[in-house]
Enzyme design. Structure first.
Site, mmCIF file in Angstrom:
data_model
loop_
_atom_site.group_PDB
_atom_site.id
_atom_site.type_symbol
_atom_site.label_atom_id
_atom_site.label_comp_id
_atom_site.label_asym_id
_atom_site.label_seq_id
_atom_site.Cartn_x
_atom_site.Cartn_y
_atom_site.Cartn_z
ATOM 1 N N ARG A 54 0.839 -1.211 0.000
ATOM 2 C CA ARG A 54 0.000 0.000 0.000
ATOM 3 C C ARG A 54 0.866 1.250 0.000
ATOM 4 O O ARG A 54 1.943 1.265 0.612
ATOM 5 C CB ARG A 54 -0.903 0.034 1.225
ATOM 6 C CG ARG A 54 -0.183 -0.228 2.530
ATOM 7 C CD ARG A 54 -0.329 0.774 3.602
ATOM 8 N NE ARG A 54 0.252 0.281 4.850
ATOM 9 C CZ ARG A 54 0.478 1.020 5.903
ATOM 10 N NH1 ARG A 54 0.196 2.281 5.889
ATOM 11 N NH2 ARG A 54 1.012 0.509 6.990
ATOM 12 N N GLU A 102 -1.482 2.624 12.553
ATOM 13 C CA GLU A 102 -1.153 2.704 11.122
ATOM 14 C C GLU A 102 -1.300 4.130 10.592
ATOM 15 O O GLU A 102 -1.319 4.346 9.389
ATOM 16 C CB GLU A 102 -2.061 1.785 10.294
ATOM 17 C CG GLU A 102 -2.146 0.361 10.745
ATOM 18 C CD GLU A 102 -0.796 -0.293 10.901
ATOM 19 O OE1 GLU A 102 0.150 0.079 10.198
ATOM 20 O OE2 GLU A 102 -0.691 -1.181 11.758
ATOM 21 N N TYR A 262 -8.431 -5.295 8.861
ATOM 22 C CA TYR A 262 -7.964 -5.195 7.484
ATOM 23 C C TYR A 262 -8.265 -6.495 6.762
ATOM 24 O O TYR A 262 -8.564 -7.516 7.394
ATOM 25 C CB TYR A 262 -6.473 -4.855 7.415
ATOM 26 C CG TYR A 262 -5.530 -5.887 8.011
ATOM 27 C CD1 TYR A 262 -5.330 -5.954 9.385
ATOM 28 C CD2 TYR A 262 -4.826 -6.777 7.205
ATOM 29 C CE1 TYR A 262 -4.452 -6.886 9.937
ATOM 30 C CE2 TYR A 262 -3.948 -7.705 7.743
ATOM 31 C CZ TYR A 262 -3.776 -7.749 9.109
ATOM 32 O OH TYR A 262 -2.920 -8.668 9.650
ATOM 33 N N ASP A 280 -6.216 -5.675 13.420
ATOM 34 C CA ASP A 280 -4.873 -5.100 13.554
ATOM 35 C C ASP A 280 -4.676 -4.642 15.002
ATOM 36 O O ASP A 280 -4.417 -3.480 15.280
ATOM 37 C CB ASP A 280 -4.673 -3.936 12.578
ATOM 38 C CG ASP A 280 -3.233 -3.432 12.624
ATOM 39 O OD1 ASP A 280 -2.348 -4.216 12.998
ATOM 40 O OD2 ASP A 280 -3.001 -2.254 12.320
ATOM 41 N N CYS A 325 0.363 -14.981 12.590
ATOM 42 C CA CYS A 325 1.775 -14.721 12.294
ATOM 43 C C CYS A 325 2.349 -13.923 13.455
ATOM 44 O O CYS A 325 1.596 -13.376 14.270
ATOM 45 C CB CYS A 325 1.961 -14.008 10.962
ATOM 46 S SG CYS A 325 1.409 -12.312 10.973
ATOM 47 N N TRP A 359 6.150 -3.695 9.923
ATOM 48 C CA TRP A 359 5.556 -4.424 8.796
ATOM 49 C C TRP A 359 6.344 -4.113 7.536
ATOM 50 O O TRP A 359 6.138 -3.072 6.908
ATOM 51 C CB TRP A 359 4.097 -4.016 8.649
ATOM 52 C CG TRP A 359 3.263 -4.607 9.726
ATOM 53 C CD1 TRP A 359 2.842 -5.903 9.799
ATOM 54 C CD2 TRP A 359 2.739 -3.954 10.898
ATOM 55 N NE1 TRP A 359 2.095 -6.090 10.944
ATOM 56 C CE2 TRP A 359 2.005 -4.925 11.628
ATOM 57 C CE3 TRP A 359 2.805 -2.660 11.403
ATOM 58 C CZ2 TRP A 359 1.364 -4.628 12.832
ATOM 59 C CZ3 TRP A 359 2.173 -2.376 12.586
ATOM 60 C CH2 TRP A 359 1.451 -3.356 13.295
ATOM 61 N N LYS A 362 5.991 -4.966 2.249
ATOM 62 C CA LYS A 362 5.932 -4.203 0.995
ATOM 63 C C LYS A 362 7.306 -3.706 0.547
ATOM 64 O O LYS A 362 7.499 -3.297 -0.584
ATOM 65 C CB LYS A 362 4.921 -3.062 1.126
ATOM 66 C CG LYS A 362 5.247 -2.112 2.252
ATOM 67 C CD LYS A 362 4.106 -1.165 2.568
ATOM 68 C CE LYS A 362 3.066 -1.714 3.487
ATOM 69 N NZ LYS A 362 3.514 -2.158 4.830
#
Ligand code: BEZ
Length: 398
Positions: A54, A102, A262, A280, A325, A359, A362
């Site tokens: 994202r 976030e 999410y 989240d 996870c 995180w 990405k």
């Protein structure tokens, strides 16, 4: 011992370790990648098979960093027939002013405007009409950013592993827990159950096991561990498709938990008839990675199911299966990722490259490049100032 002497030893063979090994291999550096489990395992941060790519971030530098990663994804894509980034778009919606881990929608819009990233602003009604959600509060707003994608994490790991295996200068060793790191004559002597390996430089990327390794170098980072739950809901309407999405909401009236969820579209590479939705937040952070149970917290799961039932359409009301996870998160406010050299109080610190917490899915191929640059050149053209690992962010354990 010559066979056990390397230019760089990478500790951790997950996504970042393999991406670093790949980049080091391209530069013909004699590289060893050590993994404590098997390569491509379900024990760490790269558990599961999809992640969100994202561009919306509340900070401009993060928006730029995602854009910087694109050429590296494109390059990695040339090595596989699997689509690594399934471009379904990113939908962010919810209470526009709520501040969360976030970031928030307003700040992300500002950051994207500054960098010139295109997106479509949306009302609650448009989100319901176009993206299958329902019963959204009327004051919710949102945005759709078309370059967002579902990352095929499994194919990413497999492609990186294959590139490492194909490189004549990279050695991969699995089931090698690092037990001891000693420094002799500016060299790192790394002992596992089986052997001792030596290198002038090390890259430390063991995901949630970061402090297990840093402790061997006499320091550690302040982290908390989240075992994050995911639930998989079967589609009742086969044609329905969601983008990757994230909902920002104030905590519930009970005030007991964060209220962020999410989700993903169904993806061809993993249970194509199912949609993954996840909270989240965690209700009970772990104090060390060995506390992981692989079983989602029942309350987190119940809140997720409730949210899906209240706000999503085209799905069965209860999940068919679940997964978890594990991630280490920095406890420093606004410091999602720590990236750079070890603190200057640690001997030989400029030859110890660390990437920890946050995180990073990405950024996988870009981080491989940055970490290899730091190891081989001692610098990178990318601005790492926001991620800098200064002394204050580390605890000496001596
Ligand atoms: C992320 O894109 O960074 C992210 C997405 C979902 C949950 C947590 C982080």
């Amino acid at each position: 011992m010559n066979n056990n002497y390397f230019d760089v030893i990478v500790i951790g063979g997950g996504a970042l370790g393999l991406a670093t090994g790949y980049e080091l291999g391209k530069r013909n550096a004699k590289t060893l990648v050590l993994e404590r489990f098997s390569f491509i395992n379900q024990q760490g941060s790269s558990a599961g098979v999809s992640r969100q790519f994202r561009i919306p971030y509340p900070d401009e530098y993060m928006v730029r960093m995602v854009l910087d990663s694109v050429p590296y994804w494109d390059e990695l894509q040339t090595h596989t027939d699997a689509t690594l980034l399934d471009k379904v778009g990113t939908l962010w919606f919810g209470d526009p002013s709520v501040k969360t881990t976030e970031g928030n929608i307003e700040a992300a819009e500002k950051a994207m405007n500054k960098v010139g990233v295109k997106y479509t602003p949306l009302t609650a009604q448009q989100i319901e009409e176009q993206y299958h959600f329902k019963n959204l509060p009327k004051d919710y707003t949102g945005l759709f950013q078309a370059d967002g994608a579902s990352i095929n994490l499994l194919a990413t790991l497999e492609t990186l592993l294959q590139r490492n295996q194909a490189s004549p200068s990279v050695t991969l060793r699995e089931y090698q827990s690092v037990l001891q790191i000693t420094q002799k004559n500016d060299e790192f002597w790394i002992t596992t159950h089986d052997e001792t390996f030596v290198a002038k430089k090390i890259v430390v990327v063991p995901g949630p096991y970061i402090n297990n390794v840093l402790t061997l170098l006499d320091f550690k980072v302040d982290v908390t561990y989240w075992e994050m739950a995911s639930a998989y809901f079967k589609k009742t309407k086969p044609d329905i498709q969601y983008p990757t999405w994230f909902v920002f909401q104030e905590p519930t009236a009970e005030g007991l938990h964060d209220n962020l969820f999410y989700g993903f579209p169904s993806v061809v590479w993993d249970n194509p008839d199912y949609i993954r939705v996840a909270p989240d937040f965690v209700m009970k952070p772990l104090s060390n990675p060995d506390q992981r149970t692989h079983v989602p917290n029942p309350q987190e799961l119940a809140y997720t199911i409730q949210w899906v039932q209240n706000h999503m359409t085209g799905l069965e009301p209860v999940p068919h299966f679940t997964s978890t996870c594990l991630i280490a998160l920095s406890t420093i406010e606004n410091k999602e990722m720590l990236l750079g050299f070890a603190p200057s109080s640690i001997p030989n610190h400029e030859n110890i490259v660390v990437c920890a917490t946050g995180w990073a899915g990405k950024f996988i191929p870009l981080l491989g490049r940055i970490l290899s640059d730091l190891a081989l050149d001692g610098k990178t053209p990318y601005d790492l100032q926001p991620f800098q690992i200064s002394r204050t962010r580390f605890k000496s354990i001596l």
